[in-house]
Design an enzyme around this catalytic site. Structure first.
Site, PDB file in Angstrom:
ATOM      1  N   HIS A  81       1.133  -1.090   0.358  1.00 55.93           N
ATOM      2  CA  HIS A  81      -0.130  -0.154   0.247  1.00 55.93           C
ATOM      3  C   HIS A  81       0.724   1.213   0.129  1.00 55.93           C
ATOM      4  O   HIS A  81       2.085   0.868   0.550  1.00 55.93           O
ATOM      5  CB  HIS A  81      -0.747   0.236   0.942  1.00 55.93           C
ATOM      6  CG  HIS A  81      -0.314  -0.121   2.696  1.00 55.93           C
ATOM      7  ND1 HIS A  81       0.566   1.236   3.481  1.00 55.93           N
ATOM      8  CD2 HIS A  81       0.024  -1.235   3.375  1.00 55.93           C
ATOM      9  CE1 HIS A  81       1.523   0.514   4.208  1.00 55.93           C
ATOM     10  NE2 HIS A  81       1.003  -0.480   4.330  1.00 55.93           N
ATOM     11  N   ASP A 363       3.870  -4.722   3.503  1.00 56.22           N
ATOM     12  CA  ASP A 363       5.456  -5.114   3.446  1.00 56.22           C
ATOM     13  C   ASP A 363       5.103  -6.648   4.630  1.00 56.22           C
ATOM     14  O   ASP A 363       6.674  -7.071   3.892  1.00 56.22           O
ATOM     15  CB  ASP A 363       5.921  -4.146   4.649  1.00 56.22           C
ATOM     16  CG  ASP A 363       5.714  -3.674   5.932  1.00 56.22           C
ATOM     17  OD1 ASP A 363       4.634  -4.886   6.028  1.00 56.22           O
ATOM     18  OD2 ASP A 363       6.008  -2.934   7.358  1.00 56.22           O
TER      19      ASP A 363
END
EC number: 3.1.3.-
Length: 464
Positions: A81, A363
């Site tokens: 994102h 991540d």
């Protein structure tokens, strides 16, 4: 180049991007350290700015590059994102005042921003897999909520989408003009920031964004492991990796001293401050150019930030050496890599569905995939990082297919463990698709040691 020599021209190359434990690099920069553009000693602020990935000039990227007799067959995109508001607050401080509404007269800007907002505001009829249909389609709070996507985050992915559109649609005609919903495969975790990032990328990518053709599936796991998430051995690797992190932290007296100083400033016990993961909030201050918080006892400052960030960089270095994270990653990334090669195999058979797959993730999704592929030198996934798998067909030998792997626009195919020796063994310019298949079906388990030859056995190995 001599150590300590860092050309002044390099200063202007500071692009931008970082993450909870790390960082990444602007796509025109090399994924592997490059002495001309990078400081000789790791500079924590430089790394943090790479991680922010502040949108700037258009990037040069290597997506879609192949010899002329190759035809692009399918593309599989994994994104982190975009820029978000912190997930944690530094106790007893005012949280950073960042506006999460989308407005045209604020930087960073993208020419499609207003059209994106107007399109998203009409998307209430969109049919997504539950519970995604209850999420807002774009960020809209004057003071950001925790973890909310910012305007920077939206612009990062509008840019990603535009870049991929120019390459994959305009140049390579991956989708026909009358493309249909079944030619896309879209999946996101249940966070508004991942859904909104995916929508922004698609809005930049698709020539006509038609709500009737956009269907996002929900992925409950950040590992995108779908029905294969139960894996006790993976969890054991993770516990050992967390223990390694803990022991490294205990050894760092400067880090402990820094946490102590910061705790005094905000007047909480050190343990409470550490638990609030202050780097997450401090990165937000840095990425948005907002000064660090102050109290009547003093200010959190850049020196505090540098100590914590430097420790993160040290932690990544040790993580690579100790290989526990690699064990976790090989098992953690196997289901999604297996799903990806299955999708690619269907495309090699001439199937026209799911030619463009998008996984909007975190991540903690991209990091294990990078590690599992053998890209140990890759920087930690920055905001709006992209990892792309391209499948190509040799027009002269239609039964032969090849893959390319790109991270933030850099071709890393020949850094992967399944293709790093390719040029020694073969004159072919591209990495054969079967190398990737063999890696996922067999060599990932060989890399774990032990005698397992499949995912289930590797996950339930006794005596690990």
């Amino acid at each position: 180049m001599e150590r300590g020599v860092w050309p002044s021209s390099a200063v202007h190359l500071i692009p931008v991007s970082t993450a909870k434990n790390g960082v990444s690099s602007k796509s025109r920069k090399r994924i592997m350290p490059d002495p001309v553009t990078e400081p000789p000693v790791t500079d924590p602020v430089y790394e943090a700015l790479l991680y922010c990935n502040i949108p700037s000039v258009a990037e040069r990227s290597m997506e879609g590059h192949a010899p002329h007799h190759f035809k692009l067959v399918s593309v599989h995109v994994f994104i982190r994102h975009g820029d978000r508001y912190p997930l944690y607050v530094i106790p007893k401080t005012k949280r950073p005042e960042i506006d999460c509404t989308l407005v045209a007269n604020r930087k960073p800007y993208h020419p499609k921003l207003e059209a994106f907002v107007s399109h998203m505001s009409k998307g209430s009829g969109a049919s997504f897999e539950s519970p995604l249909n209850s999420l807002p389609l774009y960020p809209n709070h004057p003071l950001c909520e925790m973890g909310e996507l910012t305007q920077t985050g939206v612009v990062q992915h509008l840019q990603n989408g535009q870049l991929l559109r120019d390459i994959y649609l305009k140049k390579h005609k991956l989708l026909p003009n009358d493309w249909s919903a079944d030619q896309l495969y879209l999946e996101t975790t249940g966070k508004s920031r991942t859904l909104q990032s995916g929508l922004a990328l698609l809005y930049g990518f698709l020539p006509d964004f038609d709500w009737k053709k956009i269907y996002f599936r929900h992925q409950p796991s950040a590992l995108f492991c779908s029905g294969s998430c139960y894996c006790p051995v993976r969890n054991q690797y993770l516990e050992k990796e967390q223990r390694r992190q803990y022991l490294l932290r205990l050894k760092n007296s400067q880090l402990e001293k820094t946490y102590g100083e910061m705790a005094k400033i905000v007047d909480v016990p050190t343990k409470q401050l550490r638990a609030a993961n202050p780097i997450d909030s401090m990165l937000c201050h840095l990425c948005h150019n907002v000064s660090f918080p102050c109290t009547r006892n003093g200010c959190v400052d850049m020196e505090h930030f540098k100590v914590i960030k430097t420790h993160q960089i040290e932690d990544e270095r040790e993580r690579r050496e100790k290989k526990l994270y690699l064990g976790y990653s090989l098992l953690g990334a196997h289901p999604i890599l297996n799903q990806t090669i299955s999708r690619m195999q269907r495309a090699t058979e001439g199937r026209k569905e799911e030619l463009f797959a998008l996984y909007s993730a975190h991540d903690v999704t991209l990091s294990p995939v990078l590690s599992a592929l053998g890209l140990s030198e890759a920087r930690f996934p920055r905001f709006a990082a992209r990892l792309i798998f391209e499948l190509w067909q040799d027009r002269e030998k239609p039964n032969e297919h090849s893959v390319r792997i790109l991270y933030n626009g850099v071709d890393v195919t020949f850094h992967t463990s399944f293709c790093q020796d390719h040029h020694k063994r073969s004159p072919k310019p591209m990495c054969p698709f079967e190398n990737l298949v063999r890696f996922v079906k067999r060599d990932m388990f060989v890399a774990l040691g032990g005698s397992s030859t499949n995912y289930y056995d590797a996950c339930h190995r006794e005596g690990f």
